[in-house]
Design a protein around this motif. Structure first.
Motif, short mmCIF file in Angstrom:
data_model
loop_
_atom_site.label_atom_id
_atom_site.label_comp_id
_atom_site.label_asym_id
_atom_site.label_seq_id
_atom_site.Cartn_x
_atom_site.Cartn_y
_atom_site.Cartn_z
N ALA A 13 0.64 -1.69 0.56
CA ALA A 13 -0.04 -0.23 -0.12
C ALA A 13 0.82 1.16 -0.10
O ALA A 13 -0.15 2.68 -0.81
N ALA A 14 2.22 0.99 0.88
CA ALA A 14 3.02 2.27 0.77
C ALA A 14 3.33 2.42 -0.23
O ALA A 14 3.44 3.77 -1.06
N PHE A 15 4.10 1.56 -1.08
CA PHE A 15 4.42 1.30 -2.13
C PHE A 15 3.93 1.85 -3.44
O PHE A 15 4.50 2.69 -3.81
N LEU A 16 3.10 1.55 -3.77
CA LEU A 16 1.97 2.24 -4.67
C LEU A 16 1.29 3.73 -4.23
O LEU A 16 0.97 4.25 -5.49
N GLN A 17 2.00 4.14 -3.69
CA GLN A 17 1.65 5.53 -3.15
C GLN A 17 2.70 6.41 -3.88
O GLN A 17 3.14 7.80 -4.11
N ILE A 18 4.10 5.51 -4.25
CA ILE A 18 4.83 7.05 -4.61
C ILE A 18 4.58 6.95 -6.35
O ILE A 18 4.35 5.70 -7.02
N PRO A 19 4.60 8.09 -7.09
CA PRO A 19 4.51 7.88 -8.29
C PRO A 19 5.39 7.63 -8.44
O PRO A 19 6.51 7.57 -8.79
N ALA A 20 4.89 6.63 -9.75
CA ALA A 20 5.63 5.34 -10.90
C ALA A 20 5.58 6.26 -11.93
O ALA A 20 6.52 5.49 -12.96
N GLU A 21 4.82 7.50 -12.61
CA GLU A 21 5.32 7.94 -13.83
C GLU A 21 6.19 8.83 -13.62
O GLU A 21 7.59 9.05 -13.47
N GLY A 22 6.94 8.15 -15.17
CA GLY A 22 8.81 8.30 -15.74
C GLY A 22 9.63 7.31 -15.02
O GLY A 22 10.61 7.76 -15.31
N VAL A 23 8.96 6.08 -14.25
CA VAL A 23 10.00 5.56 -13.33
C VAL A 23 10.22 4.47 -14.02
O VAL A 23 8.92 3.51 -12.98
N PRO A 24 10.96 3.55 -14.36
CA PRO A 24 10.66 2.35 -14.93
C PRO A 24 10.61 1.50 -14.04
O PRO A 24 9.75 0.29 -13.69
N ALA A 25 11.27 1.82 -12.58
CA ALA A 25 11.85 1.11 -11.90
C ALA A 25 10.43 0.84 -10.86
O ALA A 25 9.82 -0.52 -10.58
N TYR A 26 9.92 1.48 -11.08
CA TYR A 26 8.50 1.57 -10.11
C TYR A 26 7.32 0.66 -11.58
O TYR A 26 6.19 0.20 -10.57
#
Length: 919
Positions: A445-458
């Motif tokens: 739940a916490a990880f998915l709050q990190i903005p993923a746009e433009g970050v392939p690792a996420y």
């Protein structure tokens, strides 16, 4: 010009439809970390064999065997690579002498190149193999200042000569490429089938470097048997999500409070509270940490001035260090707190190029001061830490003295747990341990709050989770079909909820939805609906404003508003069932089914997997006035506002509405109940008029303005977080209570103790509350008052506990024990107030509740607050009530008793007869 990874990938793959690679060379799998690196070529085993990244102003392309750079079949890709690497197209392409055949391969592909021994000026592209450790610093400087580096090699042979455990941090190529988050590994790459992707391929989930991470854990914990983190502060929990990040300190539930990471050529150690960095009891760990961060080198240690106690502690133990106001280039290790992101870029480069960072802080306080904002994105420390694969969560952790975690506990890692979870869902492996599942829910739940746009690792992890959930299908959870909270099903519900909140398309996740409410009905119209909401909120708390609309589950709502409204701090909220059921043993719905989003743009698309009634959250003190809000993909919900909605409008709203929930509203109370219950209510006006009468009585006793500054809310739910009902905003109750909320005849004849009890809780004030004694007592003053003054039901009938025999029995039992204050609570405590009311009426209470709103410097301690109440009530009724309160065991202070001695005594106080009979 900066490119997104997606744009860069398209440039690198322009015209590439297949991979023509040499068959004999055995490549090394590449490991990608950080936020800039991304895969370009991945084999059918999911191994990355070509990757790209950026660092500073420059770019890199990393190839998993140098022979790939000398193979004519890869010429189209190599030409694309050097073209992308040259930020300035007219800049030259240079080739190290070890790769001289590459010059002709590029020339045949239309790219002019020349052989040069060193990269030179940071312009153009430079091509080299991964074995030249004498050029390390020059290559890093070349890229950092704008050059493009094409580098190829494999580490398997090097590992056979130098040891597998040294590859990541000693292999010559890694000394260069790691600053950009790309590592050569000693793992052989499969040469079977090579995929050609249309978009950036996924980065593998698995962790292949446990040996290196375990060595680091051992070094940090050497000579330590326990970690005592009772250091005067409440720590946060930490999230460890990067491939080279790892936990160091864990409690029995796997909640992490110390963590570390390799990043580039450097290292990071993170503590979950800055006080942990200054505690003498943690000295052995801190000294280990400094040594590990320094990588065995003797260099300068800088300690930020915010950590003066750490500076003193290190000096006392002979470690050379100096206070620093900021990071400087001459430092080997830097120690700081996580409360400012001003130096984030500098810290990233410092660590990437070999520096050691010791950092600490907690995020729960920031989160409490920034409701509606995610600490994973907004908390300054996470702006520093995210790229290292570490985060500070807004969840607190109870400080204690913990043994050094076992090897099994230390091996917990979010990515590994996610991989094991997938295997369990696919029935490929034994079930994941329950404590790992619980931790995975928190971390996911916490990880998915990190903005993923433009970050392939996420993005890769998001794609992995989405595919996993699609293949498994969400469980159909309901009151009739609950799931255990420690089950894989519960974890799926949590991950799906947050995955959708993160913006991931959830059109194929919807199997099994609708079971906790009712059928979603028809697909909503995309026609816009504009509603006008009141953007004025004079209250002291944020207010929910109903839109009268509902978002069906599995849909997005598009919200449009004016520029002025977009800068006013408004939020959109989907759903009203705000109880988080994470700690429940069984779940009749997903643990979190509401979603809140800041409306800081004029146009936003807001998703919510579970749907719900739509609200605009107006911040306290807002003076916006009427605000038009346009919403698309929402449907009208049953909504009745007393004094505004006609019976005809009500009938049209209730008939055939696809929304499973509706609302009955006045200016003072809003009831949220299932549509099914509302259909039998042909005219809501009588019951709402009664509610308004009761709310006026509540305001009158509490000495609060009427109408209320914001309406109270009562929401029914299939499952709530505590008790039969609980107070708050909103008050929550079970579905079984709905009938008593909307049945006027039932309220008038049988009363409504529970809901008024909870409304009473919402009126309690800290100044005249004495927890834990009065928490469940003084709220009942409102229940008694409303029943007697509005419903005409005397207290003896309003609740069985208030019958005269029961009251007398309680008093005698309490006095028989010697009137111990520890037993003065709930009904016993209420009796004290009822005796005062029966003697002096309700007026003194109303007067005192008003007075307390104007008092300053109120006592904080319980004894002080109780004595102030004795004094204030005595003065209000002009009687010396000291003997009365003392008979109840109150700790009346001598000074208070003396100050009231001039008042006439209350000769016939109701406790006298019991005291005399006891004698």
């Amino acid at each position: 010009m900066a490119m997104t990874p997606s744009e860069a990938f398209q440039a690198l793959m322009n015209g590439i439809t297949s991979w023509d690679v040499p068959k004999d060379p055995i490549p090394s799998e590449l490991l990608l970390i950080g936020e800039a690196s991304f895969p370009v070529m991945v084999n059918d085993k999911g191994q990355v064999l070509i990757a790209a990244s950026s660092y500073g102003q420059g770019r890199l392309v990393v190839v998993s065997h140098e022979d790939y750079l000398l193979h004519a079949g890869l010429a189209p890709f190599l030409a694309n690579a050097v073209a992308w690497l040259r930020v300035y197209p007219e800049a030259p392409t240079r080739v190290h002498p070890s790769l001289e055949p590459l010059v002709n391969i590029l020339k045949n592909a239309g790219v002019e190149a020349q052989t040069v021994a060193e990269p030179g000026e940071p312009r153009g592209a430079y091509c080299i193999s991964a074995y030249h450790d004498t050029l390390t610093e020059k290559l890093i400087r070349f890229v950092k200042r704008g050059g493009g580096l094409l580098i190829g090699g494999q580490a398997c042979q090097w590992a056979s000569q130098h040891g597998c455990g040294k590859v990541l941090f000693s292999f010559p190529g890694n000394l260069v490429t790691s600053v950009a988050g790309v590592y050569f590994t000693d793992v052989s790459g499969d040469r079977g089938r090579f995929k050609v992707s249309k978009k950036v391929p996924k980065i593998p989930l698995h962790i292949r470097c446990w040996e290196e991470l375990q060595q680091a854990q051992q070094q940090l914990l050497e000579g330590i048997s326990k970690l005592d983190i009772k250091t005067g502060g409440v720590p946060s929990q930490l999230l460890v999500h990067g491939a080279l990040a790892f936990p160091v300190g864990l409690n029995a539930s796997l909640a992490c409070f110390l963590a570390a990471a390799h990043y580039g050529r450097g290292r990071v150690v993170l503590a979950a509270h800055e006080a942990m960095l200054c505690a003498p009891k943690l000295g052995p760990f801190l000294f280990n940490a400094i040594r590990w961060l320094a990588r065995g080198q003797t260099g300068k240690v800088g300690v930020n001035r915010n950590l003066k106690n750490l500076h003193s502690l290190l000096l006392e133990h002979g470690l050379k260090c100096s206070l620093a106001s900021h990071l400087t280039s001459d430092l080997n290790v830097y120690c700081c707190t996580a409360y400012s992101a001003k130096e984030a870029k500098e810290l990233h480069e410092f660590v990437a190029e070999g520096g050691g960072l010791l950092i600490g802080g907690q995020a729960w306080w920031w989160a409490s001061q920034n409701p509606g904002r995610s600490a994973l994105t907004g908390f300054p420390g996470n702006g520093i830490l995210n790229c290292f694969g570490l985060c500070i969560l807004p969840r607190s952790l109870s400080p204690g003295c913990f043994p050094v975690p076992t090897l099994e506990m230390r091996s917990y890692h979010f990515r590994k747990a996610m991989s094991d979870f997938q295997a369990s869902l696919n029935h490929e492996d034994d079930k994941v341990e329950k404590n790992c599942l619980a931790k995975l829910r928190v971390d996911g739940a916490a990880f998915l709050q990190i903005p993923a746009e433009g970050v392939p690792a996420y993005i890769s992890l998001h794609r992995f989770m989405k595919k996993m959930l699609q293949q498994s299908g969400l469980p159909a959870v309901s009151q009739k079909n609950p799931v255990a909270s420690d089950s894989c099903e519960a974890t799926m519900l949590c991950l799906a909820t947050e995955l959708v909140h993160s913006g991931t398309d959830f059109s194929q996740l919807g199997h099994g939805l609708g079971t906790w409410t009712c059928s979603s009905g028809p697909y909503p119209s995309k026609d816009p609906i504009t509603v006008e909401i009141d953007g004025t909120n004079p209250g002291n708390s944020d207010s929910w404003v109903s839109t009268g609309l509902y978002l069906l589950e599995g849909q997005n709502v598009e919200v449009c508003l004016s520029e002025a409204a977009a800068s006013a701090g408004l939020k959109i909220q989907i759903g009203c069932h705000t109880d988080d059921l994470t700690t429940a043993s069984k779940l009749s719905r997903a643990p979190v089914v509401t979603h809140q989003c800041c409306m800081d743009k004029t146009q936003q698309l807001v998703p919510c997997l579970w749907g719900g009634l739509l609200y605009v959250i107006v911040p306290k003190g807002s003076q916006l006035g009427p605000v038009p809000v346009t919403l698309r993909r929402a449907v009208p919900a049953p909504y009745y506002k007393l004094g505004k909605t006609s019976q005809e409008e009500w009938r049209s709203r209730i008939e055939g509405s696809p929304a499973p929930w509706g609302e009955l509203a006045t200016d003072n109370i809003i009831l949220t109940v299932p549509t099914a219950n509302l259909k039998s209510l042909t005219d809501p006006a009588p019951v709402l008029c009664l509610w308004d009468e009761m709310m006026q009585a509540i305001a009158r006793l509490a000495a609060q303005p009427f109408p209320f500054r914001r309406p109270e809310r009562i929401v029914a739910d299939v499952q709530i977080s505590a008790g039969w009902m609980h107070s708050g905003y909103p008050i929550m109750c079970h579905l079984e209570s709905v009938e008593e909320l909307i049945n006027e005849a039932g309220m008038r004849s049988r009363g409504l103790w529970g809901p008024i009890h909870e409304l009473g809780h919402n009126q309690q004030q800290a100044g005249w509350e004495f927890p834990p004694h009065t928490t469940e007592a003084t709220c009942n003053l409102w229940s008694v008052y409303v029943h007697e003054t509005v419903l005409g039901i005397p207290r003896a009938q309003a609740h069985p506990a208030l019958s005269p025999p029961e009251r007398e029995k309680r008093i005698k039992a309490y006095l028989q024990k010697g009137a111990p204050l520890c037993d003065w609570n709930v009904w016993t405590a209420l009796e004290t107030y009822l005796q005062l009311q029966e003697a002096f009426g309700w007026e003194p209470f109303t007067q005192l509740f008003a007075d307390y709103q104007t008092l300053s410097d109120l006592p904080k301690d319980k004894d002080g607050k109780m004595n102030l109440w004795v004094k204030k009530f005595s003065e209000a009724v002009q009687k010396n009530l000291v003997p009365f309160f003392e008979s109840w065991g109150w700790p009346v202070q001598k000074e208070v008793a003396k100050s009231l001695s001039h008042l006439p005594s209350w000769q016939e106080h109701p406790m006298r007869v019991y005291m005399e009979s006891k004698k």
